[in-house]
Design a protein around this motif. Structure first.
Motif, PDB file in Angstrom:
ATOM      1  N   VAL A  12      40.335  36.035  37.921  1.00 24.41           N
ATOM      2  CA  VAL A  12      41.002  36.817  36.775  1.00 24.41           C
ATOM      3  C   VAL A  12      40.063  36.178  35.620  1.00 24.41           C
ATOM      4  CG1 VAL A  12      42.991  36.387  35.273  1.00 24.41           C
ATOM      5  CG2 VAL A  12      43.259  36.501  37.817  1.00 24.41           C
ATOM      6  N   THR A  13      39.671  37.216  34.787  1.00 25.49           N
ATOM      7  CA  THR A  13      38.773  36.835  33.484  1.00 25.49           C
ATOM      8  C   THR A  13      39.721  36.364  32.473  1.00 25.49           C
ATOM      9  OG1 THR A  13      39.123  39.130  32.591  1.00 25.49           O
ATOM     10  CG2 THR A  13      37.512  38.913  34.332  1.00 25.49           C
ATOM     11  N   HIS A  14      38.929  35.670  31.609  1.00 29.83           N
ATOM     12  CA  HIS A  14      39.641  35.161  30.325  1.00 29.83           C
ATOM     13  C   HIS A  14      40.483  36.333  29.735  1.00 29.83           C
ATOM     14  CE1 HIS A  14      38.434  31.258  30.739  1.00 29.83           C
ATOM     15  NE2 HIS A  14      36.982  31.377  30.097  1.00 29.83           N
ATOM     16  N   ALA A  15      39.848  37.462  29.540  1.00 26.18           N
ATOM     17  CA  ALA A  15      40.235  38.600  28.890  1.00 26.18           C
ATOM     18  C   ALA A  15      41.602  39.282  29.616  1.00 26.18           C
ATOM     19  CB  ALA A  15      39.327  39.721  28.605  1.00 26.18           C
ATOM     20  N   GLY A  16      41.645  39.037  30.778  1.00 28.67           N
ATOM     21  CA  GLY A  16      42.685  39.455  31.575  1.00 28.67           C
ATOM     22  C   GLY A  16      43.739  38.551  31.613  1.00 28.67           C
ATOM     23  N   ALA A  19      45.253  38.867  27.939  1.00 34.73           N
ATOM     24  CA  ALA A  19      46.454  40.156  27.961  1.00 34.73           C
ATOM     25  C   ALA A  19      47.627  39.781  28.611  1.00 34.73           C
ATOM     26  CB  ALA A  19      45.465  41.246  28.748  1.00 34.73           C
ATOM     27  N   ALA A  20      47.687  39.133  29.722  1.00 36.56           N
ATOM     28  CA  ALA A  20      48.850  38.852  30.618  1.00 36.56           C
ATOM     29  C   ALA A  20      49.802  37.737  29.556  1.00 36.56           C
ATOM     30  CB  ALA A  20      48.564  38.301  31.864  1.00 36.56           C
ATOM     31  N   LEU A  21      49.247  36.784  28.820  1.00 34.64           N
ATOM     32  CA  LEU A  21      49.869  35.930  28.192  1.00 34.64           C
ATOM     33  C   LEU A  21      50.586  36.259  26.951  1.00 34.64           C
ATOM     34  CD1 LEU A  21      47.768  32.629  28.417  1.00 34.64           C
ATOM     35  CD2 LEU A  21      49.719  33.197  29.535  1.00 34.64           C
ATOM     36  N   SER A  50      32.915  43.122  31.912  1.00 32.27           N
ATOM     37  CA  SER A  50      32.804  44.464  32.292  1.00 32.27           C
ATOM     38  C   SER A  50      31.904  44.595  33.552  1.00 32.27           C
ATOM     39  CB  SER A  50      31.984  45.335  31.374  1.00 32.27           C
ATOM     40  OG  SER A  50      30.689  44.878  30.826  1.00 32.27           O
ATOM     41  N   LEU A  51      32.143  45.325  34.344  1.00 32.08           N
ATOM     42  CA  LEU A  51      31.080  45.696  35.561  1.00 32.08           C
ATOM     43  C   LEU A  51      29.786  45.769  34.895  1.00 32.08           C
ATOM     44  CD1 LEU A  51      33.047  47.695  38.238  1.00 32.08           C
ATOM     45  CD2 LEU A  51      33.015  45.233  37.838  1.00 32.08           C
ATOM     46  N   ALA A  52      28.535  45.484  35.752  1.00 35.28           N
ATOM     47  CA  ALA A  52      27.189  45.620  35.459  1.00 35.28           C
ATOM     48  C   ALA A  52      26.756  47.004  35.578  1.00 35.28           C
ATOM     49  CB  ALA A  52      26.315  44.636  36.292  1.00 35.28           C
ATOM     50  N   SER A  53      27.408  47.667  36.466  1.00 31.01           N
ATOM     51  CA  SER A  53      26.940  49.232  36.869  1.00 31.01           C
ATOM     52  C   SER A  53      28.099  49.724  37.279  1.00 31.01           C
ATOM     53  CB  SER A  53      25.644  49.038  37.547  1.00 31.01           C
ATOM     54  OG  SER A  53      25.369  50.343  37.865  1.00 31.01           O
ATOM     55  N   LYS A  54      29.066  50.126  36.865  1.00 31.18           N
ATOM     56  CA  LYS A  54      30.207  50.794  37.287  1.00 31.18           C
ATOM     57  C   LYS A  54      29.814  52.341  37.630  1.00 31.18           C
ATOM     58  CE  LYS A  54      34.080  51.658  35.068  1.00 31.18           C
ATOM     59  NZ  LYS A  54      35.399  51.815  34.525  1.00 31.18           N
ATOM     60  N   LYS A  55      30.024  52.725  39.104  1.00 27.14           N
ATOM     61  CA  LYS A  55      29.737  54.113  39.331  1.00 27.14           C
ATOM     62  C   LYS A  55      31.075  54.969  39.620  1.00 27.14           C
ATOM     63  CE  LYS A  55      25.158  53.218  39.711  1.00 27.14           C
ATOM     64  NZ  LYS A  55      24.416  53.823  38.772  1.00 27.14           N
ATOM     65  N   GLN A  56      32.110  54.249  40.274  1.00 30.21           N
ATOM     66  CA  GLN A  56      33.257  55.253  40.451  1.00 30.21           C
ATOM     67  C   GLN A  56      34.445  54.244  40.141  1.00 30.21           C
ATOM     68  OE1 GLN A  56      33.163  57.110  44.473  1.00 30.21           O
ATOM     69  NE2 GLN A  56      31.043  56.269  44.590  1.00 30.21           N
ATOM     70  N   GLU A  57      35.714  55.188  39.994  1.00 29.67           N
ATOM     71  CA  GLU A  57      36.926  54.462  39.470  1.00 29.67           C
ATOM     72  C   GLU A  57      37.768  55.370  40.256  1.00 29.67           C
ATOM     73  OE1 GLU A  57      37.908  53.090  35.344  1.00 29.67           O
ATOM     74  OE2 GLU A  57      38.463  55.054  35.471  1.00 29.67           O
ATOM     75  N   THR A  58      39.106  54.729  40.683  1.00 26.65           N
ATOM     76  CA  THR A  58      40.194  55.286  41.350  1.00 26.65           C
ATOM     77  C   THR A  58      41.605  54.470  40.784  1.00 26.65           C
ATOM     78  OG1 THR A  58      41.176  55.898  43.460  1.00 26.65           O
ATOM     79  CG2 THR A  58      40.056  53.980  43.305  1.00 26.65           C
ATOM     80  N   ASP A  59      42.880  55.300  41.063  1.00 25.25           N
ATOM     81  CA  ASP A  59      43.893  54.823  40.621  1.00 25.25           C
ATOM     82  C   ASP A  59      44.474  54.064  41.704  1.00 25.25           C
ATOM     83  OD1 ASP A  59      44.068  55.989  38.292  1.00 25.25           O
ATOM     84  OD2 ASP A  59      44.861  57.894  38.894  1.00 25.25           O
ATOM     85  N   MET A  60      45.164  53.015  41.376  1.00 24.08           N
ATOM     86  CA  MET A  60      45.975  52.269  42.526  1.00 24.08           C
ATOM     87  C   MET A  60      46.986  53.134  43.092  1.00 24.08           C
ATOM     88  SD  MET A  60      44.832  49.264  41.953  1.00 24.08           S
ATOM     89  CE  MET A  60      44.284  48.031  40.475  1.00 24.08           C
ATOM     90  N   VAL A  97      41.069  47.075  29.800  1.00 26.12           N
ATOM     91  CA  VAL A  97      40.758  45.434  29.974  1.00 26.12           C
ATOM     92  C   VAL A  97      40.429  45.261  31.241  1.00 26.12           C
ATOM     93  CG1 VAL A  97      40.978  43.098  29.429  1.00 26.12           C
ATOM     94  CG2 VAL A  97      41.791  44.871  27.970  1.00 26.12           C
ATOM     95  N   LEU A  98      39.144  44.381  31.671  1.00 27.61           N
ATOM     96  CA  LEU A  98      38.978  44.052  32.964  1.00 27.61           C
ATOM     97  C   LEU A  98      39.454  42.752  33.169  1.00 27.61           C
ATOM     98  CD1 LEU A  98      36.956  44.246  35.297  1.00 27.61           C
ATOM     99  CD2 LEU A  98      35.367  42.816  34.223  1.00 27.61           C
ATOM    100  N   PHE A  99      40.729  42.992  33.884  1.00 31.88           N
ATOM    101  CA  PHE A  99      41.571  42.023  34.394  1.00 31.88           C
ATOM    102  C   PHE A  99      41.132  41.018  35.292  1.00 31.88           C
ATOM    103  CE2 PHE A  99      45.341  40.366  36.882  1.00 31.88           C
ATOM    104  CZ  PHE A  99      45.916  39.633  35.778  1.00 31.88           C
ATOM    105  N   ALA A 100      40.268  41.437  36.468  1.00 30.92           N
ATOM    106  CA  ALA A 100      39.920  40.351  37.430  1.00 30.92           C
ATOM    107  C   ALA A 100      38.427  41.202  37.946  1.00 30.92           C
ATOM    108  CB  ALA A 100      40.769  40.494  38.398  1.00 30.92           C
ATOM    109  N   ILE A 101      37.650  40.437  38.599  1.00 33.71           N
ATOM    110  CA  ILE A 101      36.290  40.789  39.102  1.00 33.71           C
ATOM    111  C   ILE A 101      36.141  40.192  40.302  1.00 33.71           C
ATOM    112  CG2 ILE A 101      34.970  39.310  37.658  1.00 33.71           C
ATOM    113  CD1 ILE A 101      32.832  41.393  37.305  1.00 33.71           C
TER     114      ILE A 101
END
Length: 500
Positions: A12-16, A19-21, A50-60, A97-101
């Motif tokens: 879990v990132t600091h930003a994530g 955001a939760a808190l 952020s991801l270094a090189s994001k190529k694709q994305e999908t919904d949960m 926001v990048l919640f976790a990586i």
């Protein structure tokens, strides 16, 4: 499609976390809705935004929270639009926001293939984040089965049916046992009456099952091993009824260079001789040889249709049923070649094949007669094997005869003293054994070949209203006696086939 699998651990990132808190502080719920995939590399810690090189994305496509471990369960179900060596995965809030990586410093987790559906489940430990603060937005058309699995896994008591006490289980079995014992008497009587009324159907079903078991059980190895040298004898006493029966196969495989081999069968043993060649001379074999005795076909169930070999059997014939019989008697053994003119060492007669109803003879086929022996006494008293004889065939008026053939007399010539050929319409059953080669000059004083067994095909109909039991005896091949010269060869066993 995954070709390499590695451990995937989300952080879990600091930003994530912030955001939760923040959401919790103002009474809101932080929503996660997407997962991103990339092929970049780097550290996977709390400082990443952020991801270094994001190529694709999908919904949960599915989600839940496992309460005992405070683990967020996430599921995706999508079809990649391009091939991707996946090395980084990000979980995003609805605000981007990048919640976790989860990311690798080199290599990749696995490969996503274009147009091949990718279905996966991931777990994310929320640690000190309140599970009630985080929710997941899933796609409306997501597969319902995947969400049902997550609901099951995240339920605090997914198996309430297992919480019954031992006492409840004990009472259930007592009730079940009482019900069974109350009804068993009536049930048994009903079953007994049903069996009696359907005996013919049951017999045929047993016959069908037996035939199927034979099909899946055979061939099977009876005994096997490794032997050394040019000649060896294997004793199979107690393992087979009669090794001369064609249902038994003998396989020999010499491991070293060789020219040929010979197998001689006896009732309870067989002898193998193996030769090699040195230049133009045949020499003995000195290597190892693998051998095996294999039963190729099964025994026939008493009372049913099928093939029968040397032995005694009981055949049931139902009321008004007609059965067809192919019957072949045993072949006679070939005559020996002896050094003097006494005693007489003719080959043994083949066994009789017969069919009886109680004490009434229905069919009797004499076995092939053994071949006469030859004698040599320094040329002063030389006798070649003389012409052999054959037995008869008796068929009662109680059966219908389709055909019958007497056995063939074996050869009694210097150039041909082979056993009489089989007259069986199935296989080579009942053949006569070859006569012995002569011990005298130019091969004289040879033995005559044994006569082959006879053959008959008949029908028998049970014209009564009761089940009849027939006795079937299938004759064995004739034996060759021991002599002070060359022995003859044994005859081949008889055979029977029963059908409707």
């Amino acid at each position: 499609m995954a070709t390499e699998v590695n451990e995937i651990v989300f952080t879990v990132t600091h930003a994530g976390r912030n955001a939760a808190l923040n959401a919790e502080a103002v009474g809101l719920i932080l929503k996660l809705d997407k997962m991103g995939f990339g092929d970049g590399h780097g550290v996977s810690d709390k400082t990443v935004t952020s991801l270094a090189s994001k190529k694709q994305e999908t919904d949960m496509s599915a989600s839940g929270v496992q309460p005992t471990t405070n683990t967020l369960l996430l599921g995706v179900n999508y079809t990649p639009t391009q091939d991707l060596y996946l090395s980084e995965i990000g979980i995003y809030t609805v605000d981007g926001v990048l919640f976790a990586i989860a990311r690798k410093t080199d290599g990749h987790f696995f490969i996503l293939s274009k147009d091949i559906p990718f279905i996966a489940s991931f777990g994310l430990r929320l640690a000190d984040i309140n599970e009630g603060t985080v929710a997941v937005s899933v796609m409306q058309d997501a597969p319902i089965a995947q969400q049902m699995i997550f609901d099951h896994e995240s339920h605090p008591d997914p198996h309430p049916q297992y919480s019954k006490g031992i006492g409840d289980l004990k009472n259930y079995f007592i009730e079940l046992f009482n019900e069974f014992t109350e009804n068993i008497g009536d049930t048994f009587n009903e079953f007994k009456n049903e069996v009696a009324n359907n005996l013919e159907v049951i017999n045929k079903e047993i016959e069908r099952i037996w035939e199927h078991l034979n099909e899946i059980t055979y061939p099977r190895t009876i005994v096997c091993g490794v032997a050394m040298g040019e000649k060896f004898t294997i004793d199979v006493s107690g393992k087979v009824d009669d090794l001369r029966d064609n249902k038994y196969l003998i396989q020999v495989t010499p491991e070293n260079t060789h020219e040929a081999w010979e197998i001689k069968r006896e009732a309870q043993s067989f002898t193998v001789t193996i030769w090699n060649r040195s230049g133009s001379n045949r020499i003995g074999y000195s290597g190892s040889a693998n051998w095996a005795v294999i039963q190729a076909t099964g025994e026939t169930v008493a009372g049913g249709n099928g093939d029968y070999y040397a032995g005694r059997y009981f055949i049931q014939v139902l009321p008004n049923e007609t059965k067809d019989f192919i019957l072949v008697s045993g072949g006679g053994a070939g005559g020996v070649s002896a050094w003097q003119d006494y005693p007489i060492w003719n080959g043994g007669n083949g066994g009789v094949t017969s069919l009886y109803l109680d004490s009434v003879k229905l069919v009797e086929i004499d076995g092939g007669h053994g071949g006469p022996c030859g004698h040599w006494s320094n040329g002063s008293s030389m006798i070649d094997g003389t012409e052999g004889t054959r037995g008869g065939i008796y068929v009662s008026e109680l059966v219908t005869q389709d055909s019958k053939v007497l056995g063939i007399i074996g050869g009694n010539k210097l150039a041909d003293h082979k056993g009489g050929i089989s007259v069986s319409v199935v296989g080579q059953y009942g053949a006569g054994g070859n006569g012995a080669d002569g011990v005298g000059d130019d091969g004289r004083a040879f033995g005559t070949g044994g006569t082959s067994g006879g053959y008959a095909k008949i029908k028998y109909k049970n014209t009564t209203e009761a089940i009849q039991t027939l006795t079937l005896v299938v004759g064995a091949g004739g034996e060759s006696p021991e002599s002070n010269g060359n022995p003859g060869f044994v005859g081949t066993n008889g055979f029977a086939r029963v059908s409707n």
